[in-house]
Design a protein around this motif. Structure first.
Motif, PDB file in Angstrom:
ATOM      1  N   THR A  47       0.871  -1.166   0.000  1.00  0.00           N
ATOM      2  CA  THR A  47       0.000   0.000   0.000  1.00  0.00           C
ATOM      3  C   THR A  47       0.911   1.220   0.000  1.00  0.00           C
ATOM      4  O   THR A  47       1.696   1.424   0.933  1.00  0.00           O
TER       5      THR A  47
ATOM      6  N   SER B 122       1.436   5.305  -0.347  1.00  0.00           N
ATOM      7  CA  SER B 122       0.843   6.636  -0.255  1.00  0.00           C
ATOM      8  C   SER B 122       1.914   7.666  -0.593  1.00  0.00           C
ATOM      9  O   SER B 122       3.040   7.570  -0.115  1.00  0.00           O
TER      10      SER B 122
ATOM     11  N   THR C  32       2.239  11.916  -0.797  1.00  0.00           N
ATOM     12  CA  THR C  32       1.686  13.263  -0.679  1.00  0.00           C
ATOM     13  C   THR C  32       2.701  14.220  -1.274  1.00  0.00           C
ATOM     14  O   THR C  32       3.879  14.201  -0.909  1.00  0.00           O
TER      15      THR C  32
ATOM     16  N   HIS D 122      -2.682  13.860  -2.950  1.00  0.00           N
ATOM     17  CA  HIS D 122      -2.464  12.747  -2.036  1.00  0.00           C
ATOM     18  C   HIS D 122      -2.892  11.474  -2.757  1.00  0.00           C
ATOM     19  O   HIS D 122      -4.041  11.339  -3.137  1.00  0.00           O
ATOM     20  N   TYR D 123      -1.946  10.610  -2.939  1.00  0.00           N
ATOM     21  CA  TYR D 123      -2.162   9.384  -3.706  1.00  0.00           C
ATOM     22  C   TYR D 123      -2.073   8.189  -2.776  1.00  0.00           C
ATOM     23  O   TYR D 123      -1.168   8.125  -1.932  1.00  0.00           O
ATOM     24  N   THR D 124      -3.012   7.262  -2.924  1.00  0.00           N
ATOM     25  CA  THR D 124      -2.926   6.006  -2.180  1.00  0.00           C
ATOM     26  C   THR D 124      -3.411   4.882  -3.074  1.00  0.00           C
ATOM     27  O   THR D 124      -4.459   4.999  -3.720  1.00  0.00           O
ATOM     28  N   ARG D 125      -2.649   3.827  -3.126  1.00  0.00           N
ATOM     29  CA  ARG D 125      -3.090   2.668  -3.906  1.00  0.00           C
ATOM     30  C   ARG D 125      -2.440   1.418  -3.334  1.00  0.00           C
ATOM     31  O   ARG D 125      -1.271   1.441  -2.936  1.00  0.00           O
ATOM     32  N   THR D 126      -3.203   0.352  -3.273  1.00  0.00           N
ATOM     33  CA  THR D 126      -2.649  -0.946  -2.885  1.00  0.00           C
ATOM     34  C   THR D 126      -2.442  -1.767  -4.142  1.00  0.00           C
ATOM     35  O   THR D 126      -3.328  -1.828  -5.007  1.00  0.00           O
TER      36      THR D 126
ATOM     37  N   ASP E  38      -1.569  10.598   7.765  1.00  0.00           N
ATOM     38  CA  ASP E  38      -1.243   9.177   7.692  1.00  0.00           C
ATOM     39  C   ASP E  38      -0.050   8.865   8.586  1.00  0.00           C
ATOM     40  O   ASP E  38      -0.025   7.877   9.304  1.00  0.00           O
TER      41      ASP E  38
ATOM     42  N   LEU F 230      -7.432   2.733   4.273  1.00  0.00           N
ATOM     43  CA  LEU F 230      -6.943   2.950   2.918  1.00  0.00           C
ATOM     44  C   LEU F 230      -7.593   1.977   1.958  1.00  0.00           C
ATOM     45  O   LEU F 230      -7.935   2.317   0.843  1.00  0.00           O
TER      46      LEU F 230
ATOM     47  N   ARG G  44      -9.862   3.065  -1.078  1.00  0.00           N
ATOM     48  CA  ARG G  44      -9.573   2.711  -2.447  1.00  0.00           C
ATOM     49  C   ARG G  44     -10.785   2.044  -3.088  1.00  0.00           C
ATOM     50  O   ARG G  44     -11.151   2.322  -4.210  1.00  0.00           O
TER      51      ARG G  44
END
Ligand SMILES: [Cu+2]
Length: 259
Positions: free
Chosen positions: A63, A65, A67, A144-148, A230, A248, A252
């Motif tokens: 995961t 993240s 920023t 702000h990016y979040t991806r698993t 975070d 998260l 997502r």
């Protein structure tokens, strides 16, 4: 929009440690481990921006993240996990002449941060094939990016060896509000200006000093997280990390459901 997440955070704080005990056991084989990076302006590239990044790695599941603040707005920012270099960001002496200006291109930085291991796209493929998939990267100056995602074993190994570097690309060297040819064409794709692919902010990922795994007591680290929510949450301890991971994932799924 974020308001709708807060109830989920509360629920996750109780539910996730029970559902995902591996996330809270940083030292267990296969357990989630947290890595963080402070993203600083790449030397010589006339960048005012900054950022932070975190990676929670469990097996080959990551995961990620990121920023970023104060990069060029309304322009795509390719971002990657780089691996197998020196595990650091390029210093000023990595700069070369680009159309009469000293700057660090992506290639100039390779000895320091290494090749692209994972493309941190917003959707779809995350392999190096998507390195310059400009329609699948954040395209604002602050984000702000979040991806698993599932990363390749070599990326997971590099992260665990503290030899992975987060790089966000796209600079405005001459501060005219757009990518142009002031530095010539990109060596990666001659159809793109060098400004569009040159590294903007960069930081080496390092494992967080979590203290005793499984104690759930890391409160003394909370102050190191700055104003990034975070990081603050992670600093609160293993239970909070698990809650964050759950949040998260929920976020997502939410985001994907809206696409
Ligand atoms: Cu990159």
């Amino acid at each position: 929009m974020n308001k709708t997440l807060f109830p989920l955070v509360g629920i996750a704080a109780f539910a996730v440690p029970l559902a995902l005990p591996a996330v809270a056991s940083a030292h267990d084989a296969g357990g989630g481990t947290n890595y963080q990076a402070t993203l600083d302006p790449v030397a010589t590239n006339m960048v005012d921006g900054s950022g932070t990044a975190t990676v929670t790695l469990s097996g080959n599941q990551a995961t990620v993240s990121v920023t970023a603040n104060q990069l060029l707005d309304s322009s795509p920012h390719a971002q990657h996990i780089h691996i197998k270099g020196s595990g650091e960001c390029p210093k000023a002496d990595a700069a070369h002449d680009h159309n009469g200006h000293k700057a660090i291109s992506t290639t100039d930085g390779l000895p320091a941060y290494g090749k692209i291991g994972t493309s941190l796209t917003t959707r779809g493929d995350t392999s190096p094939n998507s390195a310059l998939a400009v329609d699948r990267f954040p395209a604002t100056g602050s984000f702000h990016y979040t991806r698993t995602m599932t990363v390749t074993p070599d990326v997971a190994d590099a992260v665990r060896a503290n030899n992975a570097v987060i790089v966000v690309h796209g600079i405005d060297y001459n501060h005219n509000g757009k990518y142009d040819s002031v530095l010539g064409a990109s060596e990666l794709d001659p159809k793109l200006p060098q400004e569009a692919t040159a590294p903007a902010i960069c930081g080496a990922l390092n494992s967080m000093p979590t203290g005793g795994a499984g104690t759930g007591d890391g409160a003394s680290q909370a102050s190191s997280g700055g104003n990034d929510t975070d990081l603050v949450a992670i600093g609160l301890g293993a239970a909070a990390v698990a809650a964050l991971a759950g949040t998260l994932i929920l976020r997502r799924r939410n985001t994907e459901a809206q696409r």
